[in-house]
Design a protein around this motif. Structure first.
Motif, PDB file in Angstrom:
ATOM      1  N   VAL A  95       0.838  -1.206   0.000  1.00  0.00           N
ATOM      2  CA  VAL A  95       0.000   0.000   0.000  1.00  0.00           C
ATOM      3  C   VAL A  95       0.870   1.252   0.000  1.00  0.00           C
ATOM      4  CG1 VAL A  95      -1.963  -1.025   1.227  1.00  0.00           C
ATOM      5  CG2 VAL A  95      -0.138   0.047   2.533  1.00  0.00           C
ATOM      6  N   MET A  96       0.256   2.388  -0.236  1.00  0.00           N
ATOM      7  CA  MET A  96       0.885   3.706  -0.064  1.00  0.00           C
ATOM      8  C   MET A  96       2.203   3.877  -0.822  1.00  0.00           C
ATOM      9  SD  MET A  96       0.322   4.423   3.970  1.00  0.00           S
ATOM     10  CE  MET A  96      -1.218   4.118   4.783  1.00  0.00           C
ATOM     11  N   GLU A  97       2.305   3.310  -1.999  1.00  0.00           N
ATOM     12  CA  GLU A  97       3.527   3.466  -2.792  1.00  0.00           C
ATOM     13  C   GLU A  97       3.639   4.875  -3.367  1.00  0.00           C
ATOM     14  OE1 GLU A  97       6.168   1.751  -3.156  1.00  0.00           O
ATOM     15  OE2 GLU A  97       5.572  -0.177  -2.351  1.00  0.00           O
ATOM     16  N   GLN A  98       4.848   5.252  -3.699  1.00  0.00           N
ATOM     17  CA  GLN A  98       5.098   6.513  -4.381  1.00  0.00           C
ATOM     18  C   GLN A  98       4.466   6.434  -5.774  1.00  0.00           C
ATOM     19  OE1 GLN A  98       6.499   9.059  -2.820  1.00  0.00           O
ATOM     20  NE2 GLN A  98       6.856   7.818  -1.004  1.00  0.00           N
ATOM     21  N   PRO A  99       4.104   7.569  -6.368  1.00  0.00           N
ATOM     22  CA  PRO A  99       3.421   7.542  -7.673  1.00  0.00           C
ATOM     23  C   PRO A  99       4.154   6.716  -8.746  1.00  0.00           C
ATOM     24  CG  PRO A  99       3.364   9.762  -6.781  1.00  0.00           C
ATOM     25  CD  PRO A  99       4.232   8.937  -5.855  1.00  0.00           C
ATOM     26  N   GLU A 100       5.463   6.773  -8.762  1.00  0.00           N
ATOM     27  CA  GLU A 100       6.207   6.037  -9.793  1.00  0.00           C
ATOM     28  C   GLU A 100       6.252   4.527  -9.535  1.00  0.00           C
ATOM     29  OE1 GLU A 100       9.184   7.474  -6.735  1.00  0.00           O
ATOM     30  OE2 GLU A 100       7.534   8.405  -7.826  1.00  0.00           O
ATOM     31  N   LYS A 101       5.802   4.099  -8.361  1.00  0.00           N
ATOM     32  CA  LYS A 101       5.800   2.663  -8.039  1.00  0.00           C
ATOM     33  C   LYS A 101       4.406   2.147  -7.694  1.00  0.00           C
ATOM     34  CE  LYS A 101      10.559   2.160  -6.649  1.00  0.00           C
ATOM     35  NZ  LYS A 101      11.461   1.557  -5.685  1.00  0.00           N
ATOM     36  N   LYS A 102       3.370   2.856  -8.127  1.00  0.00           N
ATOM     37  CA  LYS A 102       1.991   2.436  -7.843  1.00  0.00           C
ATOM     38  C   LYS A 102       1.707   1.038  -8.374  1.00  0.00           C
ATOM     39  CE  LYS A 102      -0.248   5.636  -5.593  1.00  0.00           C
ATOM     40  NZ  LYS A 102      -0.709   5.392  -4.244  1.00  0.00           N
ATOM     41  N   ASN A 103       2.441   0.616  -9.407  1.00  0.00           N
ATOM     42  CA  ASN A 103       2.236  -0.724  -9.971  1.00  0.00           C
ATOM     43  C   ASN A 103       2.598  -1.831  -8.978  1.00  0.00           C
ATOM     44  OD1 ASN A 103       5.021   0.048 -10.299  1.00  0.00           O
ATOM     45  ND2 ASN A 103       5.282  -1.691 -11.666  1.00  0.00           N
ATOM     46  N   LEU A 104       3.288  -1.500  -7.889  1.00  0.00           N
ATOM     47  CA  LEU A 104       3.645  -2.494  -6.878  1.00  0.00           C
ATOM     48  C   LEU A 104       2.507  -2.754  -5.890  1.00  0.00           C
ATOM     49  CD1 LEU A 104       7.303  -1.380  -5.991  1.00  0.00           C
ATOM     50  CD2 LEU A 104       6.567  -3.209  -7.548  1.00  0.00           C
ATOM     51  N   GLU A 105       1.519  -1.863  -5.857  1.00  0.00           N
ATOM     52  CA  GLU A 105       0.423  -2.009  -4.906  1.00  0.00           C
ATOM     53  C   GLU A 105      -0.522  -3.137  -5.312  1.00  0.00           C
ATOM     54  OE1 GLU A 105      -1.796   1.550  -4.110  1.00  0.00           O
ATOM     55  OE2 GLU A 105      -0.030   2.602  -3.364  1.00  0.00           O
ATOM     56  N   ASN A 106      -1.021  -3.839  -4.321  1.00  0.00           N
ATOM     57  CA  ASN A 106      -2.078  -4.819  -4.560  1.00  0.00           C
ATOM     58  C   ASN A 106      -3.385  -4.048  -4.688  1.00  0.00           C
ATOM     59  OD1 ASN A 106      -0.073  -6.224  -2.423  1.00  0.00           O
ATOM     60  ND2 ASN A 106      -0.827  -7.721  -3.891  1.00  0.00           N
ATOM     61  N   PRO A 107      -4.112  -4.208  -5.787  1.00  0.00           N
ATOM     62  CA  PRO A 107      -5.395  -3.512  -5.919  1.00  0.00           C
ATOM     63  C   PRO A 107      -6.317  -3.847  -4.738  1.00  0.00           C
ATOM     64  CG  PRO A 107      -4.749  -4.470  -8.021  1.00  0.00           C
ATOM     65  CD  PRO A 107      -3.778  -4.986  -6.987  1.00  0.00           C
TER      66      PRO A 107
END
Length: 195
Positions: free
Chosen positions: A85-97
């Protein structure tokens, strides 16, 4: 002909690499369904940890859980599951939906990271990383211990582990000793007149 074949192989490799690099993270519901199924099969509880790639305390929590001195103790008692959760904008792809929605469901959205929850195999909340006033319900916000480090935080963790696992006092002492290593070392004080 060889150049065309080589060019085709390189293009195929690039396309495959991009597909795998951008493959979406599994959704939080899917992750949790797998964790609950495994917990039921293995007669364990689930330790759900919310974390992010930038979070230093999350890395300390992971290192503590995976330390050889206590990894087996955790693995024998919990299905350890993580949601990003709460990833930086450039790493949003790492978040679990759906992970932020799930963190909110467990009243952890105000707690910071890392935030963890202990659940039974049916998804019932047994405990979490928030210290609340005595008698306060689980939907009351408390102070998050995150990755336990101080004496009080480690004591809270061991209390939770004792009530949600089959760990004995000797196991808990080993785990406490390991988590105490997370305590930040104070910077040395400089003598008056020195820089």
């Amino acid at each position: 002909m060889k150049k065309l074949l080589l060019f085709s192989l390189v293009c195929l490799f690039i396309v495959k690499t991009n597909v795998f690099a951008q493959s979406p993270m599994p959704g939080s519901q899917e992750v949790m369904q797998q964790a609950y199924a495994r917990a039921a099969k293995e007669n364990k509880n689930v330790m759900l940890i919310f974390h992010a790639s930038w979070c230093g305390w999350c890395k300390k929590m992971e290192a503590s859980l995976n330390d050889p001195t206590c990894k087996k103790m955790f693995d024998d008692n919990y299905v350890i599951t993580t949601l990003d959760v709460m990833e930086q904008p450039e790493k949003k792809n790492l978040e679990n939906p759906g992970s932020m929605e799930m963190m909110t469901k467990f009243h952890g959205e105000k707690s910071g990271l890392s935030f963890w929850v202990i659940l039974d195999a049916k998804g019932n909340v047994l405990a979490d990383s928030q210290v609340r006033p005595a008698g306060a319900p689980m939907d009351t916000y408390g102070d998050n211990v995150g990755c336990p480090a101080s004496e009080e935080e480690v004591a809270y963790l061991t209390k939770i582990l004792k009530t949600t696992s089959k760990l004995n006092d000797n196991d808990l002492a080993i785990i406490s000793k390991r988590f105490a290593l997370n305590k930040p070392v104070p910077a040395p004080k400089l003598a008056a007149g020195t820089n």
